[in-house]
Design a protein around this motif. Structure first.
Motif, PDB file in Angstrom:
ATOM      1  N   ASP A   3       0.872  -1.167   0.000  1.00 44.76           N
ATOM      2  CA  ASP A   3       0.000   0.000   0.000  1.00 44.76           C
ATOM      3  C   ASP A   3       0.916   1.226   0.000  1.00 44.76           C
ATOM      4  O   ASP A   3       1.391   1.667   1.042  1.00 44.76           O
ATOM      5  N   HIS A   4       1.173   1.774  -1.191  1.00 44.26           N
ATOM      6  CA  HIS A   4       2.125   2.872  -1.336  1.00 44.26           C
ATOM      7  C   HIS A   4       1.696   4.103  -0.523  1.00 44.26           C
ATOM      8  O   HIS A   4       2.513   4.720   0.161  1.00 44.26           O
ATOM      9  N   GLU A   5       0.411   4.460  -0.594  1.00 45.33           N
ATOM     10  CA  GLU A   5      -0.097   5.627   0.148  1.00 45.33           C
ATOM     11  C   GLU A   5       0.102   5.440   1.653  1.00 45.33           C
ATOM     12  O   GLU A   5       0.523   6.352   2.356  1.00 45.33           O
ATOM     13  N   GLY A   6      -0.210   4.240   2.154  1.00 47.74           N
ATOM     14  CA  GLY A   6      -0.034   3.954   3.580  1.00 47.74           C
ATOM     15  C   GLY A   6       1.428   3.980   3.987  1.00 47.74           C
ATOM     16  O   GLY A   6       1.781   4.491   5.056  1.00 47.74           O
ATOM     17  N   THR A   7       2.297   3.438   3.138  1.00 50.35           N
ATOM     18  CA  THR A   7       3.732   3.443   3.433  1.00 50.35           C
ATOM     19  C   THR A   7       4.244   4.879   3.517  1.00 50.35           C
ATOM     20  O   THR A   7       5.010   5.221   4.424  1.00 50.35           O
ATOM     21  N   GLN A   8       3.811   5.727   2.606  1.00 49.17           N
ATOM     22  CA  GLN A   8       4.220   7.135   2.641  1.00 49.17           C
ATOM     23  C   GLN A   8       3.721   7.814   3.907  1.00 49.17           C
ATOM     24  O   GLN A   8       4.433   8.616   4.509  1.00 49.17           O
ATOM     25  N   LEU A   9       2.485   7.505   4.325  1.00 48.57           N
ATOM     26  CA  LEU A   9       1.937   8.057   5.567  1.00 48.57           C
ATOM     27  C   LEU A   9       2.835   7.698   6.747  1.00 48.57           C
ATOM     28  O   LEU A   9       3.182   8.549   7.563  1.00 48.57           O
ATOM     29  N   PHE A  10       3.225   6.431   6.849  1.00 50.58           N
ATOM     30  CA  PHE A  10       4.116   5.980   7.924  1.00 50.58           C
ATOM     31  C   PHE A  10       5.427   6.759   7.870  1.00 50.58           C
ATOM     32  O   PHE A  10       5.879   7.318   8.865  1.00 50.58           O
ATOM     33  N   HIS A  11       6.070   6.766   6.706  1.00 44.77           N
ATOM     34  CA  HIS A  11       7.411   7.339   6.582  1.00 44.77           C
ATOM     35  C   HIS A  11       7.431   8.848   6.777  1.00 44.77           C
ATOM     36  O   HIS A  11       8.393   9.388   7.329  1.00 44.77           O
ATOM     37  N   GLN A  12       6.374   9.532   6.343  1.00 43.49           N
ATOM     38  CA  GLN A  12       6.339  10.992   6.505  1.00 43.49           C
ATOM     39  C   GLN A  12       6.038  11.397   7.939  1.00 43.49           C
ATOM     40  O   GLN A  12       6.581  12.383   8.438  1.00 43.49           O
ATOM     41  N   THR A  13       5.161  10.670   8.613  1.00 47.13           N
ATOM     42  CA  THR A  13       4.788  11.043   9.978  1.00 47.13           C
ATOM     43  C   THR A  13       5.711  10.434  11.028  1.00 47.13           C
ATOM     44  O   THR A  13       5.791  10.955  12.145  1.00 47.13           O
ATOM     45  N   MET A  14       6.387   9.341  10.676  1.00 44.99           N
ATOM     46  CA  MET A  14       7.297   8.660  11.608  1.00 44.99           C
ATOM     47  C   MET A  14       8.536   8.217  10.824  1.00 44.99           C
ATOM     48  O   MET A  14       8.632   7.051  10.412  1.00 44.99           O
ATOM     49  N   PRO A  15       9.518   9.110  10.578  1.00 41.77           N
ATOM     50  CA  PRO A  15      10.688   8.775   9.757  1.00 41.77           C
ATOM     51  C   PRO A  15      11.437   7.522  10.217  1.00 41.77           C
ATOM     52  O   PRO A  15      12.055   6.831   9.398  1.00 41.77           O
ATOM     53  N   PHE A  16      11.368   7.213  11.502  1.00 47.09           N
ATOM     54  CA  PHE A  16      12.021   6.006  12.031  1.00 47.09           C
ATOM     55  C   PHE A  16      11.518   4.748  11.324  1.00 47.09           C
ATOM     56  O   PHE A  16      12.260   3.787  11.145  1.00 47.09           O
ATOM     57  N   THR A  17      10.246   4.742  10.897  1.00 44.62           N
ATOM     58  CA  THR A  17       9.691   3.560  10.229  1.00 44.62           C
ATOM     59  C   THR A  17      10.359   3.316   8.877  1.00 44.62           C
ATOM     60  O   THR A  17      10.475   2.172   8.445  1.00 44.62           O
ATOM     61  N   GLU A  18      10.795   4.377   8.228  1.00 44.92           N
ATOM     62  CA  GLU A  18      11.518   4.201   6.959  1.00 44.92           C
ATOM     63  C   GLU A  18      12.885   3.574   7.213  1.00 44.92           C
ATOM     64  O   GLU A  18      13.320   2.680   6.487  1.00 44.92           O
ATOM     65  N   ARG A  19      13.551   4.011   8.267  1.00 43.10           N
ATOM     66  CA  ARG A  19      14.856   3.443   8.615  1.00 43.10           C
ATOM     67  C   ARG A  19      14.736   1.951   8.928  1.00 43.10           C
ATOM     68  O   ARG A  19      15.614   1.166   8.574  1.00 43.10           O
ATOM     69  N   LEU A  20      13.616   1.558   9.578  1.00 37.12           N
ATOM     70  CA  LEU A  20      13.403   0.139   9.881  1.00 37.12           C
ATOM     71  C   LEU A  20      12.982  -0.661   8.642  1.00 37.12           C
ATOM     72  O   LEU A  20      13.029  -1.885   8.659  1.00 37.12           O
ATOM     73  N   GLY A  21      12.535   0.044   7.602  1.00 37.25           N
ATOM     74  CA  GLY A  21      12.092  -0.644   6.385  1.00 37.25           C
ATOM     75  C   GLY A  21      10.653  -1.118   6.459  1.00 37.25           C
ATOM     76  O   GLY A  21      10.275  -2.071   5.778  1.00 37.25           O
ATOM     77  N   ILE A  22       9.835  -0.460   7.263  1.00 33.61           N
ATOM     78  CA  ILE A  22       8.441  -0.873   7.400  1.00 33.61           C
ATOM     79  C   ILE A  22       7.681  -0.543   6.130  1.00 33.61           C
ATOM     80  O   ILE A  22       7.778   0.557   5.590  1.00 33.61           O
ATOM     81  N   GLU A  23       6.918  -1.521   5.679  1.00 34.28           N
ATOM     82  CA  GLU A  23       6.079  -1.405   4.481  1.00 34.28           C
ATOM     83  C   GLU A  23       4.634  -1.615   4.903  1.00 34.28           C
ATOM     84  O   GLU A  23       4.325  -2.547   5.642  1.00 34.28           O
ATOM     85  N   VAL A  24       3.743  -0.764   4.434  1.00 32.91           N
ATOM     86  CA  VAL A  24       2.326  -0.892   4.762  1.00 32.91           C
ATOM     87  C   VAL A  24       1.650  -1.761   3.711  1.00 32.91           C
ATOM     88  O   VAL A  24       1.874  -1.598   2.507  1.00 32.91           O
ATOM     89  N   LEU A  25       0.828  -2.685   4.173  1.00 33.37           N
ATOM     90  CA  LEU A  25       0.092  -3.585   3.286  1.00 33.37           C
ATOM     91  C   LEU A  25      -1.347  -3.133   3.092  1.00 33.37           C
ATOM     92  O   LEU A  25      -1.946  -3.369   2.049  1.00 33.37           O
ATOM     93  N   GLU A  26      -1.896  -2.468   4.121  1.00 35.11           N
ATOM     94  CA  GLU A  26      -3.306  -2.068   4.089  1.00 35.11           C
ATOM     95  C   GLU A  26      -3.537  -1.055   5.196  1.00 35.11           C
ATOM     96  O   GLU A  26      -2.974  -1.186   6.281  1.00 35.11           O
ATOM     97  N   HIS A  27      -4.353  -0.040   4.917  1.00 32.75           N
ATOM     98  CA  HIS A  27      -4.702   0.893   5.990  1.00 32.75           C
ATOM     99  C   HIS A  27      -6.105   1.441   5.786  1.00 32.75           C
ATOM    100  O   HIS A  27      -6.496   1.833   4.702  1.00 32.75           O
ATOM    101  N   SER A  28      -6.878   1.365   6.880  1.00 36.57           N
ATOM    102  CA  SER A  28      -8.239   1.880   6.939  1.00 36.57           C
ATOM    103  C   SER A  28      -8.565   2.051   8.422  1.00 36.57           C
ATOM    104  O   SER A  28      -7.824   1.571   9.273  1.00 36.57           O
ATOM    105  N   PRO A  29      -9.676   2.723   8.746  1.00 37.47           N
ATOM    106  CA  PRO A  29     -10.027   2.840  10.170  1.00 37.47           C
ATOM    107  C   PRO A  29     -10.254   1.490  10.856  1.00 37.47           C
ATOM    108  O   PRO A  29     -10.030   1.366  12.058  1.00 37.47           O
TER     109      PRO A  29
END
Length: 133
Positions: A3-29
């Motif tokens: 989930d590219h949009e979700g991954t960007q949300l993680f990385h922009q709001t929590m830069p540490f997640t990009e360093r860990l290499g976290i990838e988002v698969l799905e995001h919804s409420p």
């Protein structure tokens, strides 16, 4: 499956997640799913993903789940409590976190997150409370 949009949300709001290499698969409420790949630099001497890495994955995933459940007009959340039960080690593949809201109130949001290995075996269970800002 990423989930590219979700991954960007993680990385922009929590830069540490990009360093860990976290990838988002799905995001919804209703559900947020993310994962990180096993890497020897993220492990203990025994080759298991470090508990702090798993807690970081769970905290980030739960935080986005809480954020997606904010009441209108609210700006964000912050973790005020987190409890983790480690049930098994992850020594290869991916750690996949799945977060679901248990309670979305005006002052606090409670999220439950499970971390599973590639064989869908439960590795950790996390309950966290996020204060609404």
């Amino acid at each position: 499956m990423s989930d590219h949009e979700g991954t960007q949300l993680f990385h922009q709001t929590m830069p540490f997640t990009e360093r860990l290499g976290i990838e988002v698969l799905e995001h919804s409420p209703q559900i947020v799913r993310s994962r990180l790949a096993w890497d020897p630099t993220l492990c203990t001497l025994g080759g298991a993903l470090h508990g702090g890495v798993l807690m970081s994955l769970a905290d980030a995933t739960g935080a986005v789940c809480a954020y997606l459940n904010l009441s209108e007009g609210k700006q964000g959340t912050t973790t005020v409590e987190s409890k983790t039960n480690f049930l098994r080690a992850i020594r290869s593949g991916h750690a996949t976190a799945t977060a679901r809201p248990l309670h979305a109130g005006r002052s606090f949001i409670v999220v439950e997150t499970e971390i599973r290995d590639d064989e869908d075996k439960l590795a950790a269970k996390i309950t966290q409370t996020q204060a609404v800002l």
